[in-house]
Design a protein around this motif. Structure first.
Motif, PDB file in Angstrom:
ATOM      1  N   GLY A 338      -6.071  25.403  76.758  1.00 62.56           N
ATOM      2  CA  GLY A 338      -6.955  24.265  76.589  1.00 62.56           C
ATOM      3  C   GLY A 338      -8.336  24.524  77.137  1.00 62.56           C
ATOM      4  O   GLY A 338      -8.857  25.644  77.091  1.00 62.56           O
ATOM      5  N   THR A 339      -8.937  23.465  77.698  1.00 61.29           N
ATOM      6  CA  THR A 339     -10.309  23.547  78.193  1.00 61.29           C
ATOM      7  C   THR A 339     -10.493  24.664  79.214  1.00 61.29           C
ATOM      8  O   THR A 339     -11.482  25.395  79.176  1.00 61.29           O
ATOM      9  N   LEU A 340      -9.554  24.802  80.148  1.00 60.61           N
ATOM     10  CA  LEU A 340      -9.703  25.826  81.179  1.00 60.61           C
ATOM     11  C   LEU A 340      -9.632  27.227  80.594  1.00 60.61           C
ATOM     12  O   LEU A 340     -10.371  28.120  81.011  1.00 60.61           O
ATOM     13  N   ARG A 344     -15.128  24.501  77.103  1.00 60.93           N
ATOM     14  CA  ARG A 344     -15.389  23.341  76.262  1.00 60.93           C
ATOM     15  C   ARG A 344     -16.853  23.356  75.845  1.00 60.93           C
ATOM     16  O   ARG A 344     -17.653  22.496  76.197  1.00 60.93           O
ATOM     17  N   TRP A 353     -13.357  24.121  68.678  1.00 61.95           N
ATOM     18  CA  TRP A 353     -13.469  24.698  70.014  1.00 61.95           C
ATOM     19  C   TRP A 353     -12.974  26.143  70.072  1.00 61.95           C
ATOM     20  O   TRP A 353     -12.875  26.725  71.152  1.00 61.95           O
ATOM     21  N   SER A 377      -7.524  19.702  75.290  1.00 59.88           N
ATOM     22  CA  SER A 377      -7.241  19.057  76.565  1.00 59.88           C
ATOM     23  C   SER A 377      -7.267  20.135  77.644  1.00 59.88           C
ATOM     24  O   SER A 377      -7.540  21.303  77.369  1.00 59.88           O
ATOM     25  N   GLN A 378      -6.933  19.768  78.864  1.00 55.07           N
ATOM     26  CA  GLN A 378      -7.099  20.718  79.964  1.00 55.07           C
ATOM     27  C   GLN A 378      -6.276  21.984  79.777  1.00 55.07           C
ATOM     28  O   GLN A 378      -6.783  23.093  79.921  1.00 55.07           O
ATOM     29  N   GLU A 379      -4.996  21.859  79.460  1.00 53.44           N
ATOM     30  CA  GLU A 379      -4.110  23.029  79.417  1.00 53.44           C
ATOM     31  C   GLU A 379      -3.543  23.310  78.029  1.00 53.44           C
ATOM     32  O   GLU A 379      -2.773  24.248  77.861  1.00 53.44           O
ATOM     33  N   HIS A 380      -3.896  22.510  77.033  1.00 54.74           N
ATOM     34  CA  HIS A 380      -3.360  22.736  75.697  1.00 54.74           C
ATOM     35  C   HIS A 380      -4.363  22.260  74.661  1.00 54.74           C
ATOM     36  O   HIS A 380      -5.338  21.569  74.985  1.00 54.74           O
ATOM     37  N   TYR A 415     -12.316  31.652  83.576  1.00 59.46           N
ATOM     38  CA  TYR A 415     -10.958  31.229  83.926  1.00 59.46           C
ATOM     39  C   TYR A 415     -10.092  32.398  84.394  1.00 59.46           C
ATOM     40  O   TYR A 415      -9.113  32.215  85.112  1.00 59.46           O
TER      41      TYR A 415
END
Length: 455
Positions: A338-340, A344, A353, A377-380, A415
């Motif tokens: 995801g985002t991490l 983003r 993205w 989203s953050q992780e997906h 990351y």
């Protein structure tokens, strides 16, 4: 507290493995693409007879930095953090044996970094480290630096040529007597002025080679105006030629168009500026060895290949679930990145993205029918057909490993602690790990001898 394996341990464990078997999400680099982009850049600056300074802030590894500088007779670099510079010290010391070597700390100077930077400069020797200045209140820091480093700092004055992130406009370069104070610092032996520095990322919003070249022209002209309007201060009693350091990847790689076809107005003007005997131009860029969706979308170089051929960085992720049976208005898939893991950052070239590679799934990875990261989203993230019009099923299965090309390589890389390196010149599928490169990450001090507390 978690402990991280050393680079040697990572190499011993992962070299030879298929990348599908590494922990995911993972950052993958194709060194064959990186080598090609670095060689092209070095050939370009050699042919155009201009200087070059390689930025390391995208990849933060000495391995890519070495490829960036190649056999260039001068080894000039830029870094965004002291840790990046510390990580580069063994490479810099090696290069110093055969050629002039310098690394610029590319953020206007702040007092908290002086002890650490001075330690680095003392270790590397005189003229090895440069600093950025854009405010007269920074000049007292130079005396502190010179005292602790044992030699004066080389400095660039930061010029704002329109991007408005840092620097002074050409007409206001002597803010509050800045240039007179620099002359006084030179006389006192605490500084040595190298030249003017501009970094404009306005070209990120372009979409043609002509636009990219026009931004490089504007940067050079802005710095030229600054030199000319302040010549009585900058060059007073100085028998030397000041450097104009300009760039960001889109406009710098646009100079490659001059080696192919310079028939357009922008190309002719750019060539004329680069050949101006009164200008000492140095180009600088950082993300060009790796590229990303943002960079490709600028179309800064005519005839650039597709993303599968030009983008060296991909993120490896697993498919968690697939929604192909009418559960939603259109087919989608869920991936565990995801985002991490991706960043983003939007991209002007498409709505998404990240773009899913054709690796091990068929398709050409470009043009119509692309799979993109549509929501994040953050992780997906959710993968869907580009444009939102495709009603056909997503050709992925649960547990499948996919490669995703990110929008912004600099942000995506942050990351990860290391890259898994593949080489498509040796392995057409680019699936076997040939090396592991550790990134400079965070602000930790890597060498106890550089700890400012030991001063």
């Amino acid at each position: 507290m978690a402990t991280f394996p050393s680079q040697a341990e990572l190499q011993q464990f992962y070299i030879g493995k298929d990348i599908k078997d590494v922990p995911k999400p993972a950052a993958i680099l194709d060194v064959a693409i990186i080598r090609r982009h670095c060689e092209t850049m070095l050939q370009t600056v050699k042919t155009l007879n201009v200087g070059f300074r390689a930025h390391v802030k995208t990849h933060k590894t000495p391995e890519i930095a070495k490829l960036q500088i190649g056999n260039n007779p001068i080894a000039n670099f830029i870094a965004s953090t002291p840790l990046e510079i510390e990580t580069m010290i063994p490479l810099l010391q090696s290069l110093q044996k055969t050629r002039p070597t310098n690394i610029l700390y590319g953020i206007p100077l702040v007092p908290s970094q002086i002890p650490r930077l001075a330690k680095i400069a003392k270790k590397l020797g005189p003229n090895s480290l440069s600093l950025m200045i854009d405010h007269p209140d920074q000049l007292p820091f130079l005396a502190d630096f010179a005292r602790e480093a044992g030699s004066p700092a080389n400095i660039f004055v930061k010029v704002d040529t329109g991007y408005h992130r840092a620097g002074l406009p050409p007409s206001s370069l002597n803010k509050n007597g800045l240039l007179e104070k620099i002359s006084a610092a030179e006389a006192a032996g605490t500084a040595f002025l190298l030249g003017l520095y501009s970094h404009s990322s306005l070209s990120y919003n372009g979409s043609t080679p002509q636009i990219a070249m026009s931004h490089l022209i504007a940067e050079i002209r802005g710095c030229k105006d600054a030199l000319e309007s302040n010549a009585h201060l900058l060059l007073k009693e100085k028998k030397r030629e000041l450097v104009i350091s300009v760039g960001a990847t889109p406009q710098v790689v646009s100079s490659q168009n001059l080696l192919r076809d310079d028939s357009c107005v922008e190309a002719r003007e750019l060539r004329s500026l680069l050949k101006d005997p009164d200008l000492n131009v140095e180009l600088h860029a950082g993300v060009y060895p790796i590229l990303d969706m943002q960079q490709v979308s600028t179309n800064a170089v005519a005839g650039l290949g597709g993303i599968e051929d030009e983008i060296a960085l991909s993120v490896l992720a697993e498919v968690c679930s697939v929604y192909n049976d009418g559960e939603r208005e259109r087919a989608e898939a869920l991936v565990a990145a995801g985002t991490l893991a991706l960043g983003r950052e939007p991209c002007g070239g498409y709505d998404g993205w990240g773009v899913v590679s054709s690796w091990r799934r068929g398709g050409d990875g470009d043009g119509d029918g692309r799979l993109v990261v549509q929501r994040i989203s953050q992780e997906h993230a959710i993968v869907a057909w580009e444009g939102g019009l495709g009603l056909e099923k997503i050709p992925l299965r649960v547990g499948q490993v996919v490669k995703i090309y990110p929008n912004h390589a600099c942000v995506t890389g942050a990351y990860y602690g290391w890259y898994f390196v593949v080489d498509s010149d040796l392995d057409g599928e680019a699936a076997r790990v040939v090396d592991v490169w550790v990134r400079a990450r965070g602000c930790a001090i890597t060498d106890p001898l550089l700890d400012p507390r030991s001063i």
